[in-house]
Design a protein around this motif. Structure first.
Motif, mmCIF file in Angstrom:
data_model
loop_
_atom_site.group_PDB
_atom_site.id
_atom_site.type_symbol
_atom_site.label_atom_id
_atom_site.label_comp_id
_atom_site.label_asym_id
_atom_site.label_seq_id
_atom_site.Cartn_x
_atom_site.Cartn_y
_atom_site.Cartn_z
ATOM 1 N N SER A 122 0.371 0.306 0.130
ATOM 2 C CA SER A 122 -1.049 0.038 0.393
ATOM 3 C C SER A 122 -1.896 -0.252 -0.847
ATOM 4 O O SER A 122 -3.107 -0.327 -0.751
ATOM 5 C CB SER A 122 -1.648 1.226 1.135
ATOM 6 O OG SER A 122 -1.450 2.392 0.371
ATOM 7 N N ARG A 123 -1.256 -0.413 -2.014
ATOM 8 C CA ARG A 123 -2.025 -0.704 -3.223
ATOM 9 C C ARG A 123 -2.022 -2.208 -3.507
ATOM 10 O O ARG A 123 -1.002 -2.857 -3.358
ATOM 11 C CB ARG A 123 -1.413 0.037 -4.408
ATOM 12 C CG ARG A 123 -1.443 1.541 -4.214
ATOM 13 C CD ARG A 123 -0.634 2.208 -5.288
ATOM 14 N NE ARG A 123 -0.729 3.655 -5.212
ATOM 15 C CZ ARG A 123 -0.143 4.473 -6.076
ATOM 16 N NH1 ARG A 123 0.573 3.997 -7.066
ATOM 17 N NH2 ARG A 123 -0.278 5.772 -5.957
ATOM 18 N N GLU A 176 1.066 -5.856 3.726
ATOM 19 C CA GLU A 176 1.375 -5.070 2.527
ATOM 20 C C GLU A 176 2.886 -5.048 2.264
ATOM 21 O O GLU A 176 3.327 -5.161 1.125
ATOM 22 C CB GLU A 176 0.799 -3.659 2.671
ATOM 23 C CG GLU A 176 -0.723 -3.667 2.520
ATOM 24 C CD GLU A 176 -1.414 -2.464 3.132
ATOM 25 O OE1 GLU A 176 -0.711 -1.565 3.632
ATOM 26 O OE2 GLU A 176 -2.658 -2.441 3.129
ATOM 27 N N SER A 215 -6.593 0.871 -4.640
ATOM 28 C CA SER A 215 -5.912 1.774 -3.701
ATOM 29 C C SER A 215 -6.911 2.249 -2.650
ATOM 30 O O SER A 215 -8.131 2.100 -2.831
ATOM 31 C CB SER A 215 -5.303 2.962 -4.451
ATOM 32 O OG SER A 215 -6.187 4.045 -4.469
ATOM 33 N N PRO A 216 -6.405 2.821 -1.533
ATOM 34 C CA PRO A 216 -7.329 3.293 -0.489
ATOM 35 C C PRO A 216 -8.354 4.304 -1.017
ATOM 36 O O PRO A 216 -9.414 4.468 -0.442
ATOM 37 C CB PRO A 216 -6.411 3.959 0.530
ATOM 38 C CG PRO A 216 -5.078 3.337 0.310
ATOM 39 C CD PRO A 216 -5.007 3.014 -1.145
ATOM 40 N N PHE A 235 3.940 2.543 -3.619
ATOM 41 C CA PHE A 235 3.451 2.552 -2.235
ATOM 42 C C PHE A 235 2.962 1.166 -1.801
ATOM 43 O O PHE A 235 2.502 0.378 -2.624
ATOM 44 C CB PHE A 235 2.313 3.557 -2.089
ATOM 45 C CG PHE A 235 2.756 4.966 -2.317
ATOM 46 C CD1 PHE A 235 3.270 5.727 -1.279
ATOM 47 C CD2 PHE A 235 2.693 5.529 -3.580
ATOM 48 C CE1 PHE A 235 3.703 7.022 -1.492
ATOM 49 C CE2 PHE A 235 3.123 6.828 -3.799
ATOM 50 C CZ PHE A 235 3.630 7.574 -2.748
#
Lengths: 34, 263
Positions: B81-82, B156, B102-103, B79
């Motif tokens: 967003s990491r 990102e 991560s989020p 992914f």
């Protein structure tokens, strides 16, 4: 007084945008643990 | 000398929640990469659960650099967003330096984590320990700062594509055959829109990625997790189980054989 309210409103808006983005990211990447 | 087969990725490649998973102590032998590995090759798992794409590229590169006799590399990219960051040295970090962020590492909505992990006490315990450690090594506060003030999809995607091109070019330079695949098509798409359309830089970066070396699970670069979910494979908490991995390999094999050949 007006500036104080405006700042508070902006802070509230920023917090709302951040919360929304995090919610979206967590929905896209639901894999919690390492 | 035994030929080496290197696998990079996140929890999908490591094999989190698969039937032989022992709380993430050892990489699974049921994961797609291990099933794909030719029998006479030594398996080197460079995958790490929770890893982002920069971290995946770093770990695979590290293994390629350390091992002179690498015969083949497979990577399932993760992914957007990491983040992967070299922090100030701390014993709890990977190699006493690296953090995967991560989020879920932010303080917001921790209640949702408890909600989702409440069925599995072991996982909840692991999570609580991780949160506690993260407060000491600084990743918790850093995650809060990244996602609150700096993180965005453009950056990102830029970081992820840069990592992909970087690893691709290194493998080509070293003449190591490889196959790339992906967990989720958000690596390339924002809903319906392709991220290469964001601007000229992103178009140029996307052009650098050699998509002939990729396997995707369907149209619009469908990823493994999307394919497993769409085809109603059985899931554990958040990961598809063994059968999805076995069937994924059956789909991958023709592309793998074409790209890697007789190894």
């Amino acid at each position: 007084m007006f500036t104080w309210i405006k700042n508070l409103w902006n802070k509230f808006k920023q917090e709302r945008v951040y919360k929304k983005r995090l919610k979206e990211l967590k929905k896209k990447d639901p894999f919690i643990y390492k | 000398m035994t030929k080496k087969f290197i696998a990079g990725g996140c929890s999908f490649t490591f094999g989190h929640e698969l039937s032989d998973d022992d709380q993430g102590r050892e990489p699974s032998k049921k994961s797609w990469a291990h099933v794909l590995k030719p029998k006479d090759h030594q398996y080197i798992c460079a995958a790490s659960p929770g890893s982002g794409n920069s971290g995946i590229a770093r770990r695979v590169f590290n293994e390629v650099a350390r091992n002179p006799d690498v015969d083949c590399v497979v990577v399932m990219w993760s992914f957007l967003s990491r983040y992967d960051w070299a922090m100030k040295r701390h014993n709890s970090l990977e190699g006493s330096r690296w953090a995967s962020i991560s989020p879920w590492d932010t303080d917001k909505e921790q209640g949702r984590v408890f909600e989702q992990l409440s069925k599995d006490k072991d996982q909840l315990e692991i999570w609580n320990k991780r949160r506690e450690i993260a407060k000491h090594n600084g990743t918790s506060q850093f995650a809060e700062a990244i996602y609150r003030y700096a993180g965005n999809m453009y950056h990102e995607a830029y970081l992820s594509w840069k990592s992909i091109s970087w690893l691709q070019n290194i493998l080509e330079k070293k003449n190591i055959p490889f196959m790339f695949t992906l967990a989720d098509n958000s690596l390339f798409y924002d809903h319906q829109a392709h991220l290469k359309g964001l601007d000229g830089l992103m178009t140029a970066m996307h052009n650098e990625i050699d998509l002939t070396k990729w396997f995707s699970f369907g149209e619009r670069m469908m990823g493994f997790n999307q394919w497993a979910s769409l085809n109603d494979y059985e899931y554990a908490t958040t990961h598809p189980l063994d059968k999805a991995h076995e069937d994924a390999v059956k789909l991958m094999l023709p592309t793998f054989n074409k790209l890697i050949g007789d190894i």
